[in-house]
Design an enzyme around this catalytic site. Structure first.
Site, PDB file in Angstrom:
ATOM      1  N   SER A 118      39.942  20.718  55.953  1.00 13.44           N
ATOM      2  CA  SER A 118      40.029  22.040  56.600  1.00 13.44           C
ATOM      3  C   SER A 118      40.361  23.069  55.525  1.00 13.44           C
ATOM      4  O   SER A 118      40.769  22.705  54.410  1.00 13.44           O
ATOM      5  CB  SER A 118      41.156  21.991  57.638  1.00 13.44           C
ATOM      6  OG  SER A 118      41.555  23.289  58.029  1.00 13.44           O
ATOM      7  N   TYR A 152      49.109  20.581  62.043  1.00 14.10           N
ATOM      8  CA  TYR A 152      47.703  20.608  61.615  1.00 14.10           C
ATOM      9  C   TYR A 152      47.625  20.843  60.101  1.00 14.10           C
ATOM     10  O   TYR A 152      46.902  20.135  59.385  1.00 14.10           O
ATOM     11  CB  TYR A 152      46.952  21.712  62.370  1.00 14.10           C
ATOM     12  CG  TYR A 152      45.453  21.695  62.144  1.00 14.10           C
ATOM     13  CD1 TYR A 152      44.634  20.813  62.837  1.00 14.10           C
ATOM     14  CD2 TYR A 152      44.857  22.564  61.236  1.00 14.10           C
ATOM     15  CE1 TYR A 152      43.256  20.796  62.631  1.00 14.10           C
ATOM     16  CE2 TYR A 152      43.488  22.559  61.029  1.00 14.10           C
ATOM     17  CZ  TYR A 152      42.684  21.667  61.741  1.00 14.10           C
ATOM     18  OH  TYR A 152      41.327  21.659  61.526  1.00 14.10           O
TER      19      TYR A 152
HETATM   20  P1  NAP Z   1      36.256  19.638  68.823  1.00  9.41           P
HETATM   21  O1  NAP Z   1      34.997  20.220  69.352  1.00  9.41           O
HETATM   22  O2  NAP Z   1      37.529  19.859  69.578  1.00  9.41           O
HETATM   23  O3  NAP Z   1      36.038  18.097  68.528  1.00  9.41           O
HETATM   24  C1  NAP Z   1      37.097  17.217  68.265  1.00  9.41           C
HETATM   25  C2  NAP Z   1      36.626  15.810  68.477  1.00  9.41           C
HETATM   26  O4  NAP Z   1      37.710  14.896  68.255  1.00  9.41           O
HETATM   27  C3  NAP Z   1      36.151  15.577  69.911  1.00  9.41           C
HETATM   28  O5  NAP Z   1      35.072  14.701  69.908  1.00  9.41           O
HETATM   29  C4  NAP Z   1      37.370  14.919  70.525  1.00  9.41           C
HETATM   30  O6  NAP Z   1      37.087  14.142  71.671  1.00  9.41           O
HETATM   31  C5  NAP Z   1      37.830  14.041  69.379  1.00  9.41           C
HETATM   32  N1  NAP Z   1      39.174  13.577  69.609  1.00  9.41           N
HETATM   33  C6  NAP Z   1      40.307  14.315  69.651  1.00  9.41           C
HETATM   34  N2  NAP Z   1      41.351  13.520  69.951  1.00  9.41           N
HETATM   35  C7  NAP Z   1      40.878  12.269  70.123  1.00  9.41           C
HETATM   36  C8  NAP Z   1      41.455  11.025  70.460  1.00  9.41           C
HETATM   37  N3  NAP Z   1      42.773  10.907  70.708  1.00  9.41           N
HETATM   38  N4  NAP Z   1      40.662   9.937  70.533  1.00  9.41           N
HETATM   39  C9  NAP Z   1      39.328  10.035  70.317  1.00  9.41           C
HETATM   40  N5  NAP Z   1      38.715  11.199  69.991  1.00  9.41           N
HETATM   41  C10 NAP Z   1      39.492  12.299  69.903  1.00  9.41           C
HETATM   42  O7  NAP Z   1      36.573  20.246  67.401  1.00  9.41           O
HETATM   43  P2  NAP Z   1      35.710  20.350  66.059  1.00  9.41           P
HETATM   44  O8  NAP Z   1      35.895  21.725  65.560  1.00  9.41           O
HETATM   45  O9  NAP Z   1      34.346  19.802  66.222  1.00  9.41           O
HETATM   46  O10 NAP Z   1      36.597  19.415  65.124  1.00  9.41           O
HETATM   47  C11 NAP Z   1      36.104  18.299  64.421  1.00  9.41           C
HETATM   48  C12 NAP Z   1      36.915  18.131  63.155  1.00  9.41           C
HETATM   49  O11 NAP Z   1      36.701  19.259  62.308  1.00  9.41           O
HETATM   50  C13 NAP Z   1      38.426  18.054  63.391  1.00  9.41           C
HETATM   51  O12 NAP Z   1      39.001  17.117  62.498  1.00  9.41           O
HETATM   52  C14 NAP Z   1      38.883  19.457  63.037  1.00  9.41           C
HETATM   53  O13 NAP Z   1      40.227  19.496  62.633  1.00  9.41           O
HETATM   54  C15 NAP Z   1      37.938  19.767  61.898  1.00  9.41           C
HETATM   55  N6  NAP Z   1      37.800  21.197  61.566  1.00  9.41           N
HETATM   56  C16 NAP Z   1      37.235  22.058  62.451  1.00  9.41           C
HETATM   57  C17 NAP Z   1      37.096  23.396  62.074  1.00  9.41           C
HETATM   58  C18 NAP Z   1      36.466  24.416  62.977  1.00  9.41           C
HETATM   59  O14 NAP Z   1      36.422  25.592  62.605  1.00  9.41           O
HETATM   60  N7  NAP Z   1      35.967  24.072  64.133  1.00  9.41           N
HETATM   61  C19 NAP Z   1      37.526  23.816  60.836  1.00  9.41           C
HETATM   62  C20 NAP Z   1      38.100  22.897  59.974  1.00  9.41           C
HETATM   63  C21 NAP Z   1      38.218  21.572  60.339  1.00  9.41           C
HETATM   64  P3  NAP Z   1      37.264  14.787  73.147  1.00  9.41           P
HETATM   65  O15 NAP Z   1      36.064  15.672  73.354  1.00  9.41           O
HETATM   66  O16 NAP Z   1      37.290  13.592  74.023  1.00  9.41           O
HETATM   67  O17 NAP Z   1      38.540  15.552  73.134  1.00  9.41           O
END
Ligand code: NAP
Length: 256
Positions: free
Chosen positions: A148, A161
């Site tokens: 991140s 986080y």
């Molecule tokens: P998201 O749409 O909220 O996706 C998160 C994913 O993680 C979902 O598939 C969620 O499943 C899964 N997850 C969360 N807790 C879980 C658990 N206990 N067991 C199994 N699966 C679980 O968010 P995203 O933005 O795509 O995030 C993906 C990654 O990118 C994360 O590591 C996040 O920190 C990182 N990231 C995102 C951004 C951004 O701007 N979006 C920036 C930097 C880093 P459910 O749908 O079932 O909850």
């Protein structure tokens, strides 16, 4: 050149692939030729459709990654259903927001368990398989952690986080040091600000949304598909001499 980026014959495990960045990376890896094993707690029907449309195999392993104890079983289930992963994308992650003074132990533990502890123990279980078989084309395996901007910066109101994503960066370097000579590439992608569930609260806050957009040289939020190229690069032979890198895909955020 296309062979350099081909993932044909590989199996990629992607955690949290039902939505957001995980879904986009799974789709990109499938288009590059990999079969996909999705791991998570929500059935990834849409992702399955994208992977199958690319002509690749798809398996889903249901697991709550908030419980790091499941990691060995997840890799065993992948082996039974498809194959142990050649490529592991540790994408599943959560965020909890509160002032540091009010931050609870539950919000600390929940985030650290999914974002950091499970990331380590799933990687350990996968690496045991990667190292236990003859080296495949392009090396023993590829691990891609999702870091991140808060692997580089502090952020505000997201204590666990920021700690977890700084930890992911450190872990990426440590594992690269231990495993580079063994044929496993461990790297990370550090996404900037992407439109997903994870950032819904930021985008809904007009002031935060404006100040974030003002700082992004590309002038827009990232779309999940913007991560596909970096994921394919780090999963493929093209990155064989890349170890311990934290690759920002951020529209220039860190350059400002
Ligand atoms: P998201 O749409 O909220 O996706 C998160 C994913 O993680 C979902 O598939 C969620 O499943 C899964 N997850 C969360 N807790 C879980 C658990 N206990 N067991 C199994 N699966 C679980 O968010 P995203 O933005 O795509 O995030 C993906 C990654 O990118 C994360 O590591 C996040 O920190 C990182 N990231 C995102 C951004 C951004 O701007 N979006 C920036 C930097 C880093 P459910 O749908 O079932 O909850």
């Amino acid at each position: 050149m296309s062979d350099l980026f081909s993932l044909s014959g590989r199996t990629a495990m992607v955690t949290g692939a039902n939505t957001g960045l995980g879904q986009a990376m799974a789709a990109a890896l499938a288009v590059a030729g990999a079969d996909i094993v999705a791991v998570g707690r929500s059935v990834p029907d849409e992702t399955e459709g994208l992977v199958c449309a690319a002509g690749r195999g798809f398996h889903f392993i249901e697991a709550d990654l908030g419980n790091p104890g499941v990691c060995g079983d997840v890799i065993a289930a992948a082996k039974a259903a498809a194959a142990a992963p050649d490529i592991l994308v540790n994408n599943a992650g959560i965020i909890r927001r509160n002032d540091a003074l009010d931050f609870t132990e539950d919000d600390w533990d929940a985030v650290m368990d999914v974002n950091l502890k499970t990331c380590f123990f799933l990687t350990q279980a996968a690496a045991r398989e990667m190292l236990g078989r003859p080296a495949t084309r392009g090396g023993a395996g590829k691990v891609i952690n999702i870091a991140s901007m808060l692997s580089f910066q502090g952020g505000v109101r997201v204590a666990s986080y920021a700690a977890s994503k700084s930890g992911v960066a450190g872990l990426t370097r440590l594992l690269a040091n231990e495993w580079a000579a063994k044929g496993i590439n461990v790297n990370a992608i550090a996404p900037g600000y992407f439109s997903t569930n994870n950032t819904e609260a930021l985008r809904a806050d007009e002031t935060r949304n404006r100040s974030i957009l003002e700082r992004i040289p590309a002038g827009r939020w990232g779309e999940p598909s913007d991560l596909g190229g970096a994921a394919v690069f780090l999963a493929s032979r093209a990155s064989d001499y890349v170890h311990g890198a934290i690759l920002p895909v951020d529209g220039g955020w860190l350059a400002r």
